[in-house]
Design a protein around this motif. Structure first.
Motif, PDB file in Angstrom:
ATOM      1  N   ILE A 176      46.182  33.048  38.507  1.00 46.64           N
ATOM      2  CA  ILE A 176      44.828  33.674  38.271  1.00 46.64           C
ATOM      3  C   ILE A 176      43.849  32.882  39.228  1.00 46.64           C
ATOM      4  O   ILE A 176      43.890  31.642  39.149  1.00 46.64           O
ATOM      5  N   TRP A 177      42.988  33.799  39.805  1.00 42.10           N
ATOM      6  CA  TRP A 177      41.760  33.076  40.699  1.00 42.10           C
ATOM      7  C   TRP A 177      40.582  33.348  40.191  1.00 42.10           C
ATOM      8  O   TRP A 177      40.312  34.442  39.916  1.00 42.10           O
ATOM      9  N   VAL A 178      39.871  32.630  40.071  1.00 38.03           N
ATOM     10  CA  VAL A 178      38.432  32.561  39.404  1.00 38.03           C
ATOM     11  C   VAL A 178      37.508  32.681  40.725  1.00 38.03           C
ATOM     12  O   VAL A 178      37.146  31.704  41.294  1.00 38.03           O
ATOM     13  N   THR A 179      36.548  33.597  40.746  1.00 39.82           N
ATOM     14  CA  THR A 179      35.790  33.715  41.565  1.00 39.82           C
ATOM     15  C   THR A 179      34.237  33.438  41.095  1.00 39.82           C
ATOM     16  O   THR A 179      33.602  33.884  40.161  1.00 39.82           O
ATOM     17  N   THR A 180      33.495  32.910  42.038  1.00 40.49           N
ATOM     18  CA  THR A 180      32.072  32.584  41.587  1.00 40.49           C
ATOM     19  C   THR A 180      31.081  33.071  42.717  1.00 40.49           C
ATOM     20  O   THR A 180      29.895  32.856  42.565  1.00 40.49           O
ATOM     21  N   THR A 206      39.853  40.837  44.439  1.00 37.66           N
ATOM     22  CA  THR A 206      41.154  40.703  44.104  1.00 37.66           C
ATOM     23  C   THR A 206      41.939  40.622  45.466  1.00 37.66           C
ATOM     24  O   THR A 206      43.126  39.852  45.662  1.00 37.66           O
ATOM     25  N   ASP A 207      41.564  41.141  46.558  1.00 42.15           N
ATOM     26  CA  ASP A 207      42.107  41.084  47.745  1.00 42.15           C
ATOM     27  C   ASP A 207      42.017  39.755  48.451  1.00 42.15           C
ATOM     28  O   ASP A 207      42.993  39.037  48.857  1.00 42.15           O
ATOM     29  N   LEU A 208      41.155  39.117  48.191  1.00 44.00           N
ATOM     30  CA  LEU A 208      41.035  37.478  48.638  1.00 44.00           C
ATOM     31  C   LEU A 208      41.733  36.748  47.793  1.00 44.00           C
ATOM     32  O   LEU A 208      42.521  35.826  48.161  1.00 44.00           O
ATOM     33  N   ALA A 209      42.067  37.135  46.371  1.00 41.51           N
ATOM     34  CA  ALA A 209      42.985  36.283  45.560  1.00 41.51           C
ATOM     35  C   ALA A 209      44.415  36.462  45.910  1.00 41.51           C
ATOM     36  O   ALA A 209      45.154  35.409  46.189  1.00 41.51           O
ATOM     37  N   ASN A 210      44.672  37.760  46.233  1.00 42.52           N
ATOM     38  CA  ASN A 210      46.051  37.981  46.690  1.00 42.52           C
ATOM     39  C   ASN A 210      46.350  37.241  48.047  1.00 42.52           C
ATOM     40  O   ASN A 210      47.473  36.719  47.962  1.00 42.52           O
ATOM     41  N   LYS A 211      45.578  37.316  48.915  1.00 42.36           N
ATOM     42  CA  LYS A 211      45.667  36.604  50.017  1.00 42.36           C
ATOM     43  C   LYS A 211      45.926  34.932  49.882  1.00 42.36           C
ATOM     44  O   LYS A 211      46.631  34.335  50.430  1.00 42.36           O
ATOM     45  N   ASP A 212      45.356  34.440  48.961  1.00 43.59           N
ATOM     46  CA  ASP A 212      45.555  33.080  48.454  1.00 43.59           C
ATOM     47  C   ASP A 212      46.668  32.825  47.561  1.00 43.59           C
ATOM     48  O   ASP A 212      46.909  31.620  46.938  1.00 43.59           O
ATOM     49  N   GLY A 213      47.574  33.977  47.173  1.00 39.80           N
ATOM     50  CA  GLY A 213      48.580  33.866  46.464  1.00 39.80           C
ATOM     51  C   GLY A 213      48.533  33.818  44.991  1.00 39.80           C
ATOM     52  O   GLY A 213      49.390  33.523  44.436  1.00 39.80           O
ATOM     53  N   THR A 215      47.599  36.375  41.571  1.00 39.23           N
ATOM     54  CA  THR A 215      47.842  37.974  41.274  1.00 39.23           C
ATOM     55  C   THR A 215      46.814  38.624  40.763  1.00 39.23           C
ATOM     56  O   THR A 215      46.271  39.833  41.280  1.00 39.23           O
ATOM     57  N   GLN A 216      45.740  38.029  40.110  1.00 40.03           N
ATOM     58  CA  GLN A 216      44.434  38.732  39.446  1.00 40.03           C
ATOM     59  C   GLN A 216      43.482  37.852  39.843  1.00 40.03           C
ATOM     60  O   GLN A 216      43.391  36.612  39.946  1.00 40.03           O
TER      61      GLN A 216
END
Length: 354
Positions: A176-180, A206-213, A215-216
């Motif tokens: 999981i990727w947390v966006t600020t 979500t696309d940015l998170a996916n590119k960084d490996g 899932t959500q």
């Protein structure tokens, strides 16, 4: 209202259960119904699945007045078909309709319509473990009009899709990727409604998170960018110490049916479940103290989705050594067993399709 039925000239080949993904295959038939101010909801019909003809000025295409739901039908070991909490989904559907200025549906009638559709399409319900028939009800605005107002006419439809696992990882923990930098919704907006625009708003991050490996995306509140709200297509839970914590419903979080099922199940097991605001800093502090035992999401599509890694402000933490936690595993198994009638259903959640 009497539901009309139009038979298809040609029926599709059914995919093998082992080949099922998510949301790519659709059954032979769909349910349609229309709304006008003069007639109300009318012309309910089951007809062959196919394209809808729209004027280029159809309002849903320009102003996003669209809502949907998601629920599933399950084939039990005995071959019976069961629904899981369909009345709760249709009740939430009407709450979304109200927020989007759409006319309410008769919840008993659309459940009847779904049961009729499922009787026709019963052979499409897969039987392999973990598979199901995904059900997508939706309402879209259909006025041919360019101007900002609520539509006067609508189309309600239901389509069906046999599905396998929602995530390619299966039941393995997701990252999981947390966006600020981006937010999903704010209080006073439409975050508590299941409306198309909420999901469109999530795509870029979500696309940015996916590119960084990852899932959500884990979404923080839209005002202070501090408090956890949702994760992608799921509600979220944190096991900190002896408390199972889920962000409180505050007007910008979808009231998940699976979320409610998790809370009720966990409380029935004597687990201390708390619904409150929880900040991302609190989660990281609990991890640093060794008190963050488990993190998992809940939703119709994935049921329970364990979280193994969270990345926030460049720092990634590992939860439970990256393994599925015992509570997530127990909840997943219990919910699946109830849905497939392998366990008692003390809450009366399942409904037979007869």
């Amino acid at each position: 209202m009497e539901i009309q039925f139009k038979k298809a000239d040609i029926l599709k080949d059914h995919p093998q259960d082992s080949d099922l993904g998510f949301g790519t295959v659709f059954t032979d038939y769909m349910f349609n119904m229309d709304y006008t101010p003069e007639k109300g909801w009318h012309n309910p019909r089951i007809e062959p699945y196919g394209p809808m003809q729209m004027d280029p000025s159809t309002m849903v295409l320009h102003y996003g007045q669209a809502i949907f739901e998601g629920l599933k039908a399950y084939r039990t070991e005995s071959g019976d078909i069961r629904l899981f909490r369909p009345k709760d989904n249709f009740h939430r559907f009407n709450l979304s309709a109200n927020r989007l200025c759409m006319p309410a549906l008769d919840e008993d009638f659309i459940l009847e319509a779904l049961l009729e559709l499922l009787k026709i399409e019963k052979d499409w319900v897969p039987g392999a473990p973990g598979t199901s028939l995904y059900i997508r009800p939706a309402i879209i605005a259909t006025d041919p009009y360019i101007g900002l107002r609520s539509s006067h006419t609508y189309r309600f439809f239901m389509i069906l899709s046999p599905v396998g696992a929602y995530y390619p990882e299966g039941f393995d923990p997701v990252k999981i990727w947390v966006t600020t930098d981006y937010v999903r919704a704010v209080r006073g907006g439409v975050g508590q409604a299941k409306t198309a625009g909420n999901y469109a708003a999530s795509l870029y991050a979500t696309d940015l998170a996916n590119k960084d490996g990852y899932t959500q995306v884990m979404w923080l509140d839209g005002v202070e960018l501090k408090y956890v709200e949702e994760v992608g297509s799921m509600n979220i839970f944190f096991m900190i110490g002896d408390e199972l914590i889920s962000p409180a419903l505050n007007g910008s979080i979808l009231a998940g049916v699976t979320r409610d099922s998790v809370i009720r199940l966990a409380r029935s097991w004597g687990i201390n479940v708390v619904e409150r605001r929880i900040s991302i800093d609190e989660i990281y502090a609990a991890h640093d103290r060794g008190e963050l035992k488990e993190v998992f999401g809940s939703g119709t599509a994935a049921v329970i989705s364990p979280v193994g890694n969270i990345k926030y402000n460049g720092r990634e933490i590992l939860i439970g050594a990256g393994q599925v936690g015992p509570l997530a595993a127990k909840l997943f198994q219990e919910l699946m067993d109830i849905q497939y009638c392998k366990a008692d259903d003390p809450f009366g959640w399942t409904m037979p399709v007869k």
